[in-house]
Structure formats: C-alpha cells, structure tokens
Design an enzyme around this catalytic site. Structure first.
Site, PDB file in Angstrom:
ATOM      1  CB  SER A  55      -0.892   0.011   1.243  1.00 32.19           C
ATOM      2  OG  SER A  55      -1.619  -1.188   1.339  1.00 32.19           O
TER       3      SER A  55
ATOM      4  CB  CYS B 119      -3.826  -3.987   1.834  1.00 28.16           C
ATOM      5  SG  CYS B 119      -5.502  -3.455   1.555  1.00 28.16           S
TER       6      CYS B 119
ATOM      7  CB  CYS C 162      -7.821  -4.871   3.738  1.00 27.95           C
ATOM      8  SG  CYS C 162      -6.277  -4.089   4.177  1.00 27.95           S
TER       9      CYS C 162
ATOM     10  CE  LYS D  93     -10.617  -7.613   7.077  1.00 30.46           C
ATOM     11  NZ  LYS D  93      -9.961  -6.629   7.952  1.00 30.46           N
TER      12      LYS D  93
ATOM     13  CE1 TYR E  83      -7.185  -5.784  11.172  1.00 24.77           C
ATOM     14  CE2 TYR E  83      -5.646  -4.998  12.815  1.00 24.77           C
ATOM     15  CZ  TYR E  83      -5.956  -5.267  11.499  1.00 24.77           C
ATOM     16  OH  TYR E  83      -5.029  -5.034  10.528  1.00 24.77           O
TER      17      TYR E  83
ATOM     18  CD  GLU F 190     -11.021  -7.813  10.888  1.00 28.95           C
ATOM     19  OE1 GLU F 190     -11.378  -6.635  10.802  1.00 28.95           O
ATOM     20  OE2 GLU F 190     -10.001  -8.248  10.313  1.00 28.95           O
TER      21      GLU F 190
ATOM     22  NE  ARG G 278      -0.588 -11.399  25.437  1.00 33.94           N
ATOM     23  CZ  ARG G 278       0.501 -10.740  25.237  1.00 33.94           C
ATOM     24  NH1 ARG G 278       1.610 -11.151  25.746  1.00 33.94           N
ATOM     25  NH2 ARG G 278       0.513  -9.667  24.490  1.00 33.94           N
TER      26      ARG G 278
ATOM     27  CG  HIS H  12     -37.517   7.596  11.907  1.00 33.93           C
ATOM     28  ND1 HIS H  12     -37.023   6.989  13.049  1.00 33.93           N
ATOM     29  CD2 HIS H  12     -38.799   7.182  11.771  1.00 33.93           C
ATOM     30  CE1 HIS H  12     -37.978   6.248  13.579  1.00 33.93           C
ATOM     31  NE2 HIS H  12     -39.055   6.343  12.824  1.00 33.93           N
TER      32      HIS H  12
ATOM     33  CD  GLU I 145     -33.882   7.324  13.913  1.00 32.16           C
ATOM     34  OE1 GLU I 145     -34.537   8.357  14.082  1.00 32.16           O
ATOM     35  OE2 GLU I 145     -34.358   6.292  13.398  1.00 32.16           O
TER      36      GLU I 145
HETATM   37  C1  LIG Z   1      -5.311 -10.381   7.794  1.00 32.65           C
HETATM   38  C2  LIG Z   1      -5.127  -8.889   7.706  1.00 32.65           C
HETATM   39  C3  LIG Z   1      -6.228  -8.082   7.586  1.00 32.65           C
HETATM   40  C4  LIG Z   1      -6.073  -6.702   7.495  1.00 32.65           C
HETATM   41  N1  LIG Z   1      -7.196  -5.931   7.393  1.00 32.65           N
HETATM   42  C5  LIG Z   1      -7.074  -4.594   7.296  1.00 32.65           C
HETATM   43  C6  LIG Z   1      -8.231  -3.786   7.139  1.00 32.65           C
HETATM   44  O1  LIG Z   1      -9.355  -4.274   7.111  1.00 32.65           O
HETATM   45  N2  LIG Z   1      -8.059  -2.448   7.018  1.00 32.65           N
HETATM   46  C7  LIG Z   1      -6.815  -1.865   7.048  1.00 32.65           C
HETATM   47  O2  LIG Z   1      -6.709  -0.650   6.922  1.00 32.65           O
HETATM   48  N3  LIG Z   1      -5.696  -2.623   7.218  1.00 32.65           N
HETATM   49  C8  LIG Z   1      -5.803  -3.964   7.332  1.00 32.65           C
HETATM   50  N4  LIG Z   1      -4.680  -4.739   7.463  1.00 32.65           N
HETATM   51  C9  LIG Z   1      -3.352  -4.058   7.565  1.00 32.65           C
HETATM   52  C10 LIG Z   1      -2.825  -3.657   6.185  1.00 32.65           C
HETATM   53  O3  LIG Z   1      -2.808  -4.787   5.345  1.00 32.65           O
HETATM   54  C11 LIG Z   1      -1.439  -3.066   6.326  1.00 32.65           C
HETATM   55  O4  LIG Z   1      -1.486  -2.009   7.254  1.00 32.65           O
HETATM   56  C12 LIG Z   1      -0.910  -2.519   4.998  1.00 32.65           C
HETATM   57  O5  LIG Z   1      -0.876  -3.514   4.023  1.00 32.65           O
HETATM   58  C13 LIG Z   1       0.485  -1.921   5.202  1.00 32.65           C
HETATM   59  O6  LIG Z   1       1.005  -1.508   3.981  1.00 32.65           O
HETATM   60  P1  LIG Z   1       2.590  -1.434   3.780  1.00 32.65           P
HETATM   61  O7  LIG Z   1       2.806  -0.779   2.453  1.00 32.65           O
HETATM   62  O8  LIG Z   1       3.227  -0.852   4.956  1.00 32.65           O
HETATM   63  O9  LIG Z   1       3.083  -2.952   3.738  1.00 32.65           O
HETATM   64  P2  LIG Z   1       2.607  -4.191   2.904  1.00 32.65           P
HETATM   65  O10 LIG Z   1       1.305  -3.985   2.265  1.00 32.65           O
HETATM   66  O11 LIG Z   1       2.774  -5.352   3.807  1.00 32.65           O
HETATM   67  O12 LIG Z   1       3.669  -4.286   1.732  1.00 32.65           O
HETATM   68  C14 LIG Z   1       5.016  -4.600   1.955  1.00 32.65           C
HETATM   69  C15 LIG Z   1       5.544  -5.349   0.745  1.00 32.65           C
HETATM   70  O13 LIG Z   1       6.963  -5.409   0.816  1.00 32.65           O
HETATM   71  C16 LIG Z   1       7.393  -6.673   0.329  1.00 32.65           C
HETATM   72  N5  LIG Z   1       8.744  -6.883   0.860  1.00 32.65           N
HETATM   73  C17 LIG Z   1       9.107  -7.080   2.152  1.00 32.65           C
HETATM   74  N6  LIG Z   1      10.457  -7.130   2.246  1.00 32.65           N
HETATM   75  C18 LIG Z   1      10.938  -6.961   0.985  1.00 32.65           C
HETATM   76  C19 LIG Z   1      12.253  -6.900   0.439  1.00 32.65           C
HETATM   77  N7  LIG Z   1      13.351  -6.976   1.212  1.00 32.65           N
HETATM   78  N8  LIG Z   1      12.398  -6.739  -0.900  1.00 32.65           N
HETATM   79  C20 LIG Z   1      11.299  -6.635  -1.707  1.00 32.65           C
HETATM   80  N9  LIG Z   1      10.042  -6.678  -1.237  1.00 32.65           N
HETATM   81  C21 LIG Z   1       9.855  -6.824   0.094  1.00 32.65           C
HETATM   82  C22 LIG Z   1       6.334  -7.627   0.855  1.00 32.65           C
HETATM   83  O14 LIG Z   1       6.312  -8.823   0.088  1.00 32.65           O
HETATM   84  C23 LIG Z   1       5.068  -6.796   0.677  1.00 32.65           C
HETATM   85  O15 LIG Z   1       4.456  -7.035  -0.564  1.00 32.65           O
HETATM   86  C24 LIG Z   1      -4.780  -6.124   7.526  1.00 32.65           C
HETATM   87  C25 LIG Z   1      -3.651  -6.941   7.644  1.00 32.65           C
HETATM   88  C26 LIG Z   1      -3.825  -8.312   7.740  1.00 32.65           C
HETATM   89  C27 LIG Z   1      -2.606  -9.185   7.870  1.00 32.65           C
END
Ligand SMILES: Cc1cc2nc3c(=O)[nH]c(=O)nc-3n(C[C@H](O)[C@H](O)[C@H](O)COP(=O)(O)OP(=O)(O)OC[C@H]3O[C@@H](n4cnc5c(N)ncnc54)[C@H](O)[C@@H]3O)c2cc1C
Length: 460
Positions: free
Chosen positions: A15, A43, A48, A51, A179, A183, A200, A437, A442
């Site tokens: 993201s 995500c 997200c 899920k 969460y 979920e 825990r 309503h 509301e």
């Molecule tokens: C089950 C679950 C449900 C979630 N539900 C929600 C939700 O409903 N709403 C919400 O807002 N958030 C949710 N989240 C959290 C959300 O997914 C994260 O906050 C978000 O994806 C963070 O984005 P990011 O860019 O920091 O990392 P990420 O999206 O994790 O992206 C990091 C990327 O870096 C890559 N990477 C790692 N190390 C290296 C490397 N050395 N070289 C190359 N690539 C690498 C990984 O493969 C990954 O693709 C959920 C998370 C999980 C696990």
C-alpha cells in the site's frame, strides 16, 4: 559500480510503496520498485481485501436465518469453501494485475525480487544487480509473529495460510485478541465452524474503548464463539483426527486447525539496515520523524515497517506525504490522530478518536453519551443482538473526542462520522443534525442524556 541509477528506489510494492512510487514518478522522478512476493502487498494479497471477501461469505448464514421471520423459506443451504477460495483468488489476481498496470502507466520500473541495502545509496537485488538511488524508501510491511515458541508450533497457521486452506475446518482454535483474531473468529463461525478464541488478556481488542470490548465479547458469545481469556496455548500435538491443544491451565481441546493471530512484526530483518545506520525501535520498527525520514537522511520508511498505525489508509497517506515532501516540494507530515478504523467482526466495530479512559486521562473534564438498543431488523428475525453507540465529548469545548459503534455497518458509519469529527464537530452540531428515520445511525444525533460526566465540580 551500480548497474543502474534512479532518483528513488522503493523496497516493497504494498500500500505505502506503490502510492509513493506512483506519486514520486508523477513529479518527474525516475523510480524503481522491488517486490519479493506479489505486487499489491499485504492489503491486497493477504490482508484487508481477501479478508473482507471472506467476511461477506460468512454473513450469508445470518441472512438465511433472519429471512424466516420475514416470511421467506430458504431451501437447503450448502456452502463450498473451494468455490469461495477460487473466486477470491481470481479477484486478487485481477487486483494484482491492476496494481502492476498502474505502476507501469506511471513509468515505475518493477523488479520482481527481494532487495536489500548495500550502503546508504545502493540497493542489491537477488540477482546481484546493484542500483544506485538518490533516495531510498523502505516500505516492506510486517509479517505474522507468533511470540515465544511452543511445542508443535509448526502445526499452527497464521492469517497468511488461512486464505489458502484446502478445506474448511469443522473445529478451529484461534489464539489472539486483536482485530485479525476476532475477524477470523467471525468468518469461521459464520461459515459453520466450531470456534474457540483463546486470549491471554482479560478482554479482546486491547486499546479499544472498554464498553466496546465488553459489548463485542458478549455478542461473540451469543453467536456461539467460545472465548477463553487469561489463557495461552502451551503446546500443539498432532493426533489422529486433528490437533490436541494444551492450554496454560492444562485444559485440552481437540480441533482440526489451530491459528495464531498474536501480532505482527515489522519486516526489518536482514535488510542491511544496521550496516547503513538506520535506527530501529525495541519493537523492531524503523524509527522515523514526522516526514517519515529515518536516522539516515536520504532513507525514508512508511507503512507497517515503521509500526506507527498499521492500517492501509495510513500507509497510503504516509507514502503520498513522503513523495510530496521529497519530490513535490510540499513538505507534508501525516496527522496520526483521529484515524477512523473498523473491525470487520460480526457485529462490526467502527471507532474514531479517544476512548473514555484516554479522554479522562488527557482532558479530565469530559461527558459521555451512550446507548444500546435492539436493531429494528432483529425484531422480526428474532435475533438476539444489540447495537452499541458511544460519544465521548470534551466538557470544555463540546467537541466530539471519540465515537464508538458496535453494530451492523459500523465501518461504513464511522467513515462518515470521521468527516465530522475531523472537522471538529461539537455535540451541539450532532444535536442540530436532522435524524434519518428509521435508521440505527439516527441514535448518533439523538442522544440527549449524559451517561457520565467527569471532572466537573459537584455544584455544576
Ligand atoms: C489479515 C489482515 C487483515 C487486514 N485488514 C485490514 C483492514 O481491514 N483495514 C486496514 O486498513 N488494514 C488492514 N490490514 C493491515 C494492512 O494490510 C497493512 O497495514 C498494509 O498492508 C500496510 O502496507 P505497507 O505498504 O506498509 O506494507 P505491505 O502492504 O505489507 O507491503 C510490503 C511489501 O513489501 C514486500 N517486501 C518485504 N520485504 C521486501 C524486500 N526486502 N524486498 C522486496 N520486497 C519486500 C512484501 O512482500 C510486501 O508485498 C490487515 C492486515 C492483515 C494481515
């Protein structure tokens, strides 16, 4: 010697990384992004989005049940896990392709590889290729973390594997109270599994308002989820028909599957951070300033790897602000207060701002309004459930400090309430808003009686 020169190298196409790469490129920067798994990140691929698709699937069972009170007779119900997973995978592949296309449209070069830092300006790919970059952004996210190792942990899955199970378990034990645990408990419960949630602490959803936690725990119980608090899983043993789980009080539970959702750890290991002097916190997150700059001036970090607020919209906002700051000439710090958030449990939770406890600690003088009621739909369906709503109000300024909702569509509601709260709405503004309503929402504009007042002199 570097094989290639760029203005910005982004490690991680999730993201935060994708947004930063796209916006930096739109400002004219030459950008390269590395992704070791799948473009889209947690995500899109295993967070997200998949899920929420499983949450949708799990909610049909309620709809079928509730329909009877409204005169519908629904025939024999059958659920096929394999169909759901195949359809979900198709949608995720479509989104991954869309993310890749977007990056390509913005001329961002994609390296499908792990990337590590060699020095403050050089990134090395798995092929050994070296890329020299003026600026480096670390957006590597986080991964499931099981905590202290236990016997038989190799049998336990995390949320990553839950999205790819070959078959739906009949009995599942989920350890965790955050969460993600809550979920998945709802998902498996809705799909007909026998669910035990082990946590825990004293109550689930640590950090949320205490009333929300109480209410949700009660609602999950009504739905047949067995919640065992103040216990942990001590050992997992493979037996003939599943797994024998031994808890800290020596209770034994036989299940088909054990899943841990006990936390996530920033992906900072073996990235070469120490070698270049990027500081990390005790919790393994990269330490950054308000502009997401690390202890090394040309290296920035956004998203879950910084362990600030670990949510997709926050990672996106941080990635965008980074690009504006470094490549757009608009220094932008992200405001991490008043972040609306949801838990897609059944029933849903939507919250923004301070809990009652936080407000008392931070401001002292506050008013609390709350209500709990049976949603109209539950009257004819006969479902035993209640909605809960709470407003935490500044006793001096009348501003809404926090809004907490448990009930249908709480996530959708809190997004809209979030606009008002971000704009600084007061309780008087809520009161002046005409009700819609008949709705549950509301109640948010018709709560008149204070449930509690703190910090006022007795005579007031
Ligand atoms: C089950 C679950 C449900 C979630 N539900 C929600 C939700 O409903 N709403 C919400 O807002 N958030 C949710 N989240 C959290 C959300 O997914 C994260 O906050 C978000 O994806 C963070 O984005 P990011 O860019 O920091 O990392 P990420 O999206 O994790 O992206 C990091 C990327 O870096 C890559 N990477 C790692 N190390 C290296 C490397 N050395 N070289 C190359 N690539 C690498 C990984 O493969 C990954 O693709 C959920 C998370 C999980 C696990």
């Amino acid at each position: 010697m570097a094989d290639h020169n760029v203005d910005l190298f982004v490690i991680g196409a999730g993201s935060g990384g994708v947004r930063a790469a796209r916006i930096a490129s739109s400002y004219g920067a030459r950008v390269m992004i590395a992704e070791e798994y799948r473009v889209g990140g947690t995500c899109v691929i295993r967070g997200c989005v998949p899920k929420k698709l499983l949450v949708y699937a799990s909610r049909f069972s309620d709809e079928f049940e509730d329909a009877a009170g409204y005169g519908w007779s629904v025939g024999k119900r059958e659920f096929d896990w394999a169909t759901l997973i195949a359809n979900k995978d198709r949608e995720i592949a479509r989104l991954e392709a869309a993310y890749t296309t977007t990056l390509e449209r913005y001329n961002v070069e994609i390296a499908k590889s792990r990337a590590v830092l060699e020095d403050a300006h050089t990134v090395r790919l798995a092929t050994g290729a070296r890329i020299r970059a003026e600026t480096i952004l670390i957006a590597t996210g986080a991964r499931p973390h099981h905590g202290t190792p236990i016997a038989g942990e190799n049998h336990v899955i995390s949320s990553n594997e839950a999205f790819h199970l070959k078959e739906l378990p009949k009995r599942i034990l989920i350890q965790g109270g955050g969460y993600i645990a809550v979920e998945f408990a709802g998902i498996f419960n809705g799909l007909g599994c026998d669910v035990t949630l082990v946590y825990r602490g004293e109550n689930i959803l640590r950090g949320f308002d205490d009333d929300v936690r109480e209410h949700l725990m009660h609602e999950l119980g009504l739905r047949g989820i067995r919640i065992l608090t103040r216990k942990i899983v001590k050992a997992v043993e493979k037996v003939d028909h599943g797994f024998d789980i031994c808890l800290s009080d020596n209770e034994q539970i036989i299940v088909d599957l054990a899943m841990f959702a006990t936390g996530r750890r920033p992906n900072t290991d073996k990235l070469g951070l120490e070698g270049v002097g990027v500081k990390i916190s005790e919790r393994n997150g990269i330490m950054v300033d308000a502009y997401s700059r690390t202890s090394v001036p040309n290296i920035y970090a956004v998203g879950d790897v910084t362990d600030r607020i670990n949510l997709t919209p926050v990672a996106i906002r941080e990635g965008h602000a980074f690009a504006d700051t470094v490549f757009g000439g608009k220094p932008t710090a992200v405001d991490h207060t008043k972040v609306p958030t949801a838990v897609f449990s059944e029933p849903e939770v939507g919250v923004i701002g301070l809990t009652e406890k936080q407000a008392i600690e931070q401001l002292g003088k506050i008013d609390v309004y709350k209500t709990s009621f049976r949603p109209m739909k539950a009257t004819l369906s006969g479902r035993d459930t209640r909605v809960f709503m709470k407003l935490v109000v500044d006793g001096n300024t009348d501003k809404i400090l926090g809004c907490h909702i448990v009930g249908p569509d709480a996530a959708e509601l809190i997004q809209v309430v979030g606009i008002a709260v971000t704009m600084g709405a007061t309780k008087a503004d809520f009161d002046a808003t005409m009700a819609v309503h008949p709705t549950a929402a509301e109640e948010l504009v018709t709560m008149r009686e204070k449930a509690m007042s703190y910090g006022r002199a007795a005579a007031e």
